[in-house]
Motif scaffolding. Structure first.
Motif, mmCIF file in Angstrom:
data_model
loop_
_atom_site.group_PDB
_atom_site.id
_atom_site.type_symbol
_atom_site.label_atom_id
_atom_site.label_comp_id
_atom_site.label_asym_id
_atom_site.label_seq_id
_atom_site.Cartn_x
_atom_site.Cartn_y
_atom_site.Cartn_z
ATOM 1 N N SER A 59 0.442 -0.647 -0.073
ATOM 2 C CA SER A 59 -0.066 -0.581 -0.142
ATOM 3 C C SER A 59 1.079 1.060 -0.442
ATOM 4 N N ILE A 60 0.002 1.926 -0.330
ATOM 5 C CA ILE A 60 0.788 3.615 -0.241
ATOM 6 C C ILE A 60 -0.164 4.499 -0.359
ATOM 7 N N SER A 61 0.531 5.493 1.640
ATOM 8 C CA SER A 61 -0.881 6.194 1.611
ATOM 9 C C SER A 61 -0.205 7.777 1.415
ATOM 10 N N CYS A 62 -1.424 8.576 1.061
ATOM 11 C CA CYS A 62 -1.362 9.645 -0.428
ATOM 12 C C CYS A 62 -1.648 10.478 0.877
ATOM 13 N N THR A 102 -6.424 11.444 4.901
ATOM 14 C CA THR A 102 -5.348 10.153 4.021
ATOM 15 C C THR A 102 -5.973 9.675 3.183
ATOM 16 N N VAL A 103 -5.770 9.421 2.153
ATOM 17 C CA VAL A 103 -5.900 7.692 1.416
ATOM 18 C C VAL A 103 -5.103 6.913 1.112
ATOM 19 N N VAL A 104 -5.137 5.869 1.587
ATOM 20 C CA VAL A 104 -4.596 4.579 1.316
ATOM 21 C C VAL A 104 -4.411 3.731 -0.289
ATOM 22 N N ILE A 105 -3.622 3.754 -1.066
ATOM 23 C CA ILE A 105 -4.176 3.342 -2.409
ATOM 24 C C ILE A 105 -2.948 1.650 -2.029
ATOM 25 N N GLU A 106 -3.791 0.727 -2.624
ATOM 26 C CA GLU A 106 -3.550 -0.419 -1.833
ATOM 27 C C GLU A 106 -3.660 -0.992 -3.270
ATOM 28 N N GLN A 107 -2.660 -2.657 -3.116
ATOM 29 C CA GLN A 107 -3.045 -3.182 -3.901
ATOM 30 C C GLN A 107 -4.006 -4.267 -3.939
ATOM 31 N N PHE A 108 -4.656 -4.656 -5.179
ATOM 32 C CA PHE A 108 -5.832 -5.788 -5.033
ATOM 33 C C PHE A 108 -5.795 -7.210 -4.575
ATOM 34 N N LEU A 109 -6.244 -7.614 -3.963
ATOM 35 C CA LEU A 109 -5.553 -9.338 -3.249
ATOM 36 C C LEU A 109 -6.863 -9.636 -4.010
ATOM 37 N N PRO A 110 -6.694 -10.652 -4.847
ATOM 38 C CA PRO A 110 -7.617 -11.702 -5.612
ATOM 39 C C PRO A 110 -7.860 -12.596 -4.241
ATOM 40 N N GLY A 111 -9.170 -13.344 -4.158
ATOM 41 C CA GLY A 111 -10.015 -14.626 -3.567
ATOM 42 C C GLY A 111 -10.620 -14.729 -2.310
ATOM 43 N N ARG A 112 -10.804 -15.311 -1.476
ATOM 44 C CA ARG A 112 -12.774 -15.313 -1.226
ATOM 45 C C ARG A 112 -12.112 -14.473 0.227
ATOM 46 N N GLU A 113 -13.398 -13.209 0.867
ATOM 47 C CA GLU A 113 -13.230 -12.712 2.113
ATOM 48 C C GLU A 113 -13.887 -14.389 3.308
ATOM 49 N N GLN A 118 1.179 3.108 -9.969
ATOM 50 C CA GLN A 118 2.292 1.856 -9.799
ATOM 51 C C GLN A 118 1.496 0.681 -8.872
ATOM 52 N N MET A 119 0.351 0.882 -8.835
ATOM 53 C CA MET A 119 -0.759 -0.524 -8.846
ATOM 54 C C MET A 119 -1.225 -1.119 -10.161
ATOM 55 N N PRO A 120 -1.717 -1.975 -10.617
ATOM 56 C CA PRO A 120 -2.145 -2.696 -11.809
ATOM 57 C C PRO A 120 -3.899 -2.688 -10.756
ATOM 58 N N SER A 121 -4.480 -2.579 -12.276
ATOM 59 C CA SER A 121 -6.440 -2.853 -11.888
ATOM 60 C C SER A 121 -5.911 -4.182 -11.564
ATOM 61 N N PRO A 122 -7.245 -4.365 -10.432
ATOM 62 C CA PRO A 122 -8.109 -3.059 -10.521
ATOM 63 C C PRO A 122 -7.749 -2.504 -9.395
ATOM 64 N N TYR A 123 -7.985 -1.462 -9.134
ATOM 65 C CA TYR A 123 -8.290 0.087 -7.602
ATOM 66 C C TYR A 123 -8.580 -0.761 -7.019
ATOM 67 N N VAL A 124 -7.946 0.322 -5.436
ATOM 68 C CA VAL A 124 -8.577 0.154 -4.342
ATOM 69 C C VAL A 124 -7.930 0.913 -3.545
ATOM 70 N N VAL A 125 -8.832 2.159 -3.613
ATOM 71 C CA VAL A 125 -9.304 3.327 -2.717
ATOM 72 C C VAL A 125 -9.433 3.654 -1.275
ATOM 73 N N LYS A 126 -8.427 3.623 -0.456
ATOM 74 C CA LYS A 126 -9.372 3.997 1.000
ATOM 75 C C LYS A 126 -8.910 5.841 2.113
ATOM 76 N N ALA A 127 -9.988 5.387 2.628
ATOM 77 C CA ALA A 127 -10.335 6.226 3.411
ATOM 78 C C ALA A 127 -9.750 5.719 4.245
ATOM 79 N N ASP A 128 -8.675 6.568 5.010
ATOM 80 C CA ASP A 128 -7.654 6.657 5.976
ATOM 81 C C ASP A 128 -8.641 6.271 7.534
ATOM 82 N N GLY A 129 -9.635 7.031 7.735
ATOM 83 C CA GLY A 129 -10.568 7.273 8.950
ATOM 84 C C GLY A 129 -11.392 6.282 9.100
ATOM 85 N N LEU A 130 -12.501 5.979 10.219
ATOM 86 C CA LEU A 130 -13.979 5.191 10.015
ATOM 87 C C LEU A 130 -14.460 6.445 9.211
ATOM 88 N N ALA A 131 -15.460 5.688 8.448
ATOM 89 C CA ALA A 131 -15.903 6.231 6.752
ATOM 90 C C ALA A 131 -17.464 4.636 7.469
#
Ligand code: AMP
Ligand code: GLY
Length: 419
Positions: free
Chosen positions: A119-122, A180-191, A134-147
């Motif tokens: 991940s990269i925090s921005c 702050t947003v955290v841009i994260e690599q997409f993880l495949p699989g089952r949750e 810098q991240m391949p698709s699919p893209y994952v964008v996360k707000a840093d705090g509680l949402a």
């Protein structure tokens, strides 16, 4: 034992229901919802972000244990504010950062060797756009705090990913939480969700559960707080759970000790399982909603006793026992959720009478009572919980009840537990 429980959702209704099965417990919910009997509700004492009245009340009314349902008060420091006068089931403000800041959670996981997505925090749009490159698709964008479960965007489209960055950092749709947003690599699989009871020194896991986060069937539509859940999870066997203990839970407990903030309460590991690869998608500092509603009816233990042991730093058992059944919850929500939705929907067709089947449970979430009328106050309004020898049988019972008790202006997913 006199217990104060903070919260008003389906999770808290389920925790209340389970705590009431312990011998000699008195449980009061601050403020609770229409599913909690009137005499056990305590509206008005607990206020968001301010703990003085609550502290005085807990002291003068001689409560023995405080159980905190939702994340916000934990992140705001409720445990720190009262733990000198009462044992608290819930982590300190410092430890609750594991959910309160995704940037800090990433730092914590990396420091303690817990497997998670790169991940990269921005802090600026430019930085975030560059991180997306810098991240391949699919893209994952996360707000840093509680949402409220709505701060994460997963998308194949760079345009939508940039839009999410913009909404967070420029439009401030999540307020401070999106500074702050955290841009994260997409993880495949089952949750899967693995909850663990923690006493500061050890983490003892529940059997895994599986949440369905998208609003609509076939995992379509926006992310929600969770539209349904099942337990157990067929793709997590004992040896995988053992690895989750060693690779995720144990290093987390040690990490919190190293930070000088031992973790007491419920630690929620949201996992992505890809074959035999385990990754942590997120940690939460409290029970999950709606997984708790299907997990607690399966727990063959005295929850009040276990929570008290956690709060006092002295958890006794080495493992938790569960009933040998499958359990499911289907959530019923207001049309439009998680976007804008109507409140005040008449929920009597579903909730006014007890289910015919005594093993079926109706947990309220966003509800209130006006005389004999039960009305909606939130997006997720209630959940139907059933259990059976197989998931198929449990599913049949849940959907049977929902079909027989239709409610206008609401919806539910038809495929919980079948994907
Ligand atoms: P979170 O609030 O971090 O749990 O994210 C909400 C949901 O977004 C998760 O339950 C996943 O379905 C999805 N998600 C979050 N992060 C990732 C990731 N790195 N890769 C794939 N899906 C993700
Ligand atoms: N069901 C997801 C959560 O509680 O965060």
């Amino acid at each position: 034992m006199k217990i104060a429980l903070i919260g008003s959702g389906g999770r808290e209704h389920a925790i209340y229901w389970k705590l009431k099965q312990s011998l000699y417990t008195e449980v009061h919910v601050f403020p609770g919802n229409a599913g909690i009997p009137e005499q056990d509700r305590r509206p008005g004492v607990f206020k968001e972000g301010e703990f003085v009245d609550l502290r005085n009340h807990l002291h003068s009314e001689k409560y023995d244990l405080l159980v905190v349902g939702p994340e916000q008060p934990l992140v705001d420091g409720i445990a720190d504010a009262v733990s000198d006068i009462i044992p608290v089931f819930g982590p300190t403000k410092k430890a609750a950062r594991i959910e309160g800041s995704k940037e800090w959670a990433k730092y914590f996981m990396e420091k303690n060797g817990i497997p998670t997505a790169r991940s990269i925090s921005c802090n600026s749009v430019e930085e975030a756009y560059e991180a997306l490159e810098q991240m391949p698709s699919p893209y994952v964008v996360k707000a840093d705090g509680l949402a409220a479960g709505k701060g994460v965007t997963v998308t194949d489209s760079i345009k939508d990913a940039r839009h999410a960055v913009h909404a967070c950092l420029e439009q401030k749709v999540f307020g401070e939480a999106g500074g702050t947003v955290v841009i994260e690599q997409f993880l495949p699989g089952r949750e899967a969700s693995v909850f663990a009871l923690c006493d500061g020194n050890r983490a003892i896991p529940f059997q895994p559960a599986r949440d369905h986060k998208r609003a609509h069937d076939n995992d379509q539509g926006p992310n929600t707080g969770g539209m349904g859940a099942v337990t157990p999870v067929e793709y997590i066997d004992a040896s995988l759970l053992n690895r989750i203990q060693k690779e995720v839970l144990d290093p987390a407990i040690k990490g919190f000790q190293d930070e000088g903030s031992p973790y007491k309460g419920l630690l929620y590991a949201g996992l992505m399982i890809d074959g035999n690869i385990i990754n942590v998608v997120e940690f939460n500092c409290r029970f999950g909603d709606p997984e708790t509603q299907c997990l607690l009816p399966m727990l063959d233990e005295d929850l009040a006793e276990l929570m008290m042991q956690c709060a006092k730093g002295d958890l006794k058992p080495d493992f938790l026992r569960f009933r040998d059944l499958a359990s499911i919850i289907v959530v019923i929500a207001a049309e439009g959720y998680p976007g804008s939705y109507e409140k005040g929907i008449d929920m009597n067709p579903l909730l006014a009478s007890a289910p015919e089947n005594p093993d079926t449970l109706l947990f309220h979430a966003g509800t209130e009572k006006e005389g004999e009328n039960i009305r909606s106050t939130g997006g997720r309004i209630a959940g139907v919980v059933t259990s059976g020898p197989s998931l198929e049988e449990a599913r049949k019972d849940a959907y049977h009840l929902l079909k027989n008790r239709p409610v206008e202006k609401t919806f539910y997913r038809n495929d919980i537990g079948s994907l």
